[in-house]
Design a protein around this motif. Structure first.
Motif, PDB file in Angstrom:
ATOM      1  N   LEU A 186      -6.571   2.040  -6.840  1.00  0.00           N
ATOM      2  CA  LEU A 186      -6.234   2.220  -5.431  1.00  0.00           C
ATOM      3  C   LEU A 186      -7.244   3.116  -4.733  1.00  0.00           C
ATOM      4  O   LEU A 186      -7.782   4.047  -5.336  1.00  0.00           O
ATOM      5  CB  LEU A 186      -4.838   2.829  -5.285  1.00  0.00           C
ATOM      6  CG  LEU A 186      -3.657   2.018  -5.851  1.00  0.00           C
ATOM      7  CD1 LEU A 186      -2.371   2.827  -5.738  1.00  0.00           C
ATOM      8  CD2 LEU A 186      -3.518   0.690  -5.134  1.00  0.00           C
ATOM      9  N   SER A 217       0.832  -1.202   0.000  1.00  0.00           N
ATOM     10  CA  SER A 217       0.000   0.000   0.000  1.00  0.00           C
ATOM     11  C   SER A 217       0.868   1.253   0.000  1.00  0.00           C
ATOM     12  O   SER A 217       1.960   1.268   0.590  1.00  0.00           O
ATOM     13  CB  SER A 217      -0.922   0.012   1.224  1.00  0.00           C
ATOM     14  OG  SER A 217      -0.260   0.554   2.350  1.00  0.00           O
ATOM     15  N   VAL A 249      -7.663   4.968  -0.698  1.00  0.00           N
ATOM     16  CA  VAL A 249      -7.272   5.178   0.698  1.00  0.00           C
ATOM     17  C   VAL A 249      -8.168   6.256   1.287  1.00  0.00           C
ATOM     18  O   VAL A 249      -8.637   7.153   0.580  1.00  0.00           O
ATOM     19  CB  VAL A 249      -5.785   5.597   0.841  1.00  0.00           C
ATOM     20  CG1 VAL A 249      -4.856   4.510   0.340  1.00  0.00           C
ATOM     21  CG2 VAL A 249      -5.496   6.910   0.121  1.00  0.00           C
ATOM     22  N   PHE A 306      -0.346   5.224  -7.206  1.00  0.00           N
ATOM     23  CA  PHE A 306       0.452   4.977  -5.997  1.00  0.00           C
ATOM     24  C   PHE A 306       1.299   6.202  -5.664  1.00  0.00           C
ATOM     25  O   PHE A 306       1.314   6.676  -4.521  1.00  0.00           O
ATOM     26  CB  PHE A 306       1.333   3.754  -6.241  1.00  0.00           C
ATOM     27  CG  PHE A 306       2.260   3.388  -5.107  1.00  0.00           C
ATOM     28  CD1 PHE A 306       1.944   2.343  -4.255  1.00  0.00           C
ATOM     29  CD2 PHE A 306       3.459   4.060  -4.911  1.00  0.00           C
ATOM     30  CE1 PHE A 306       2.803   1.984  -3.218  1.00  0.00           C
ATOM     31  CE2 PHE A 306       4.323   3.718  -3.890  1.00  0.00           C
ATOM     32  CZ  PHE A 306       3.994   2.671  -3.038  1.00  0.00           C
TER      33      PHE A 306
END
Length: 356
Positions: A153, A82, A155, A133
């Motif tokens: 991704l 991650s 978050v 990323f």
């Protein structure tokens, strides 16, 4: 000019293509190399990543504790970890090493190896993941609290407790030769890395990447990954090069060619094409003193500068004139060759002015 070396975390030896005389990359041996590099004046050292290598983060963390000034170029692997955890690891290493972390962004070029890590993205998708990323990672390292929901991704509330020593974050080194790789490099890299090709071809790539970075409102510096075989005379250097591949047989060459054919890395395919499967010097010397013999039995960087201290210095200056300022070098075996290169070439680099 910044001179880096290499930690052989998959093993070392005096010959390519054989296990005869192989050296295990245990901590005792790696400490010897680290101490030599720290004392000889190398800027830093690259730790490779891959299925056959010891983990670069764990290895560098140990070696940082037994060195004082050496910088560690460690693999950052988008898609395998991650971005938030990677940012925390990066900041912690930078704190504990007092600002000696450099990061090598590796998207991966071997689908089989990627699958072993649980990553099944195709070539261009891996660069999409890398782009997302690094968007997250860079913001987190700058001290932001990040929410991101992208194609690959997601978050929520990503952050790190303390910013790194180096501002805004440790430098990002990146190499990608495909259109997708160049796009990501222009957008995110601080140092764009190239594998060894003739200086004219390197200059063309540098000029292209400068234009791509300018379109992003950015500037890049450039590094090159090469091996080095330096002896007091040119004849001795070529003899050492021939000795290095003296145990490489046709079966070994074929096995590496078949393995490399399965890669989807543009840079690896280019390196593999340079030697043509030949062991003859006249075929392997692809430009003056640039020898493609290493690629016969090695993945990744497959070319070496071969010659006397004066000749190798001249070739380094040619790359510098093309726009390269960082040289990541290596030689077999890595401990002895680190001393040889430093003792023979470092004095020349200090005395001889750059080509203008």
């Amino acid at each position: 000019m910044k001179i880096f070396w290499f930690f052989p975390t998959a093993g070392d030896g005096q010959y390519l293509g054989t296990r005869a005389g192989e050296r295990k990359a245990d901590i005792s041996y790696l400490k010897q190399i680290a101490s030599a590099l720290d004392n000889l004046g190398y800027e830093g050292a690259l730790l490779p990543t891959g299925a056959n290598c010891e983990d670069s983060w764990v290895t560098a963390s140990y070696l940082a504790s037994v060195t004082n000034r050496l910088k560690f170029l460690i693999a950052l692997r988008p898609g395998l970890m991650s971005p938030t955890l990677s940012a925390r690891m990066s900041a912690t290493f930078d704190h504990l090493s007092n600002g000696r972390l450099l990061l090598n962004v590796v998207t991966g070029g071997d689908p089989k190896e990627q699958a072993g890590f649980g990553s099944y993205h195709n070539h261009d998708e891996r660069y999409e993941v890398t782009d997302e990323f690094l968007d997250i990672w860079r913001k987190v390292m700058e001290g932001q609290h990040v929410n991101h929901k992208g194609k690959h991704l997601e978050v929520t509330g990503a952050y790190i407790p303390e910013p790194p020593v180096q501002k805004p974050y440790p430098p990002l080194y990146f190499g990608g030769s495909s259109p997708a790789g160049k796009e990501v490099g222009a957008k995110h890299a601080d140092v764009y890395l190239l594998w060894g090709q003739p200086p004219g071809q390197i200059k063309e790539k540098i000029d292209e990447m400068k234009q791509r970075a300018a379109a992003e409102g950015r500037e890049l510096t450039f590094g090159i990954r090469l091996h080095a075989i330096v002896r007091e005379t040119e004849e001795e250097a070529w003899e050492a090069a021939e000795r290095l591949i003296s145990r490489v047989d046709d079966a070994t060459i074929k096995a590496f060619e078949e393995r490399h054919a399965a890669f989807d890395s543009t840079a690896q395919k280019t390196q593999s094409s340079l030697h043509g499967g030949s062991r003859l010097r006249e075929n392997l010397e692809i430009s003056p003193n640039l020898w493609a013999g290493v690629g016969l039995a090695r993945e990744g960087a497959g070319t070496a500068l071969v010659g006397s201290p004066d000749i190798v210095t001249e070739r380094l200056r040619e790359y510098e004139a093309a726009g390269v300022d960082t040289f990541i070098l290596s030689g077999y075996p890595h401990l002895e060759e680190a001393y040889t290169f430093a003792e023979l070439v470092f004095p020349k680099l200090k005395k001889q002015p750059a080509i203008r």
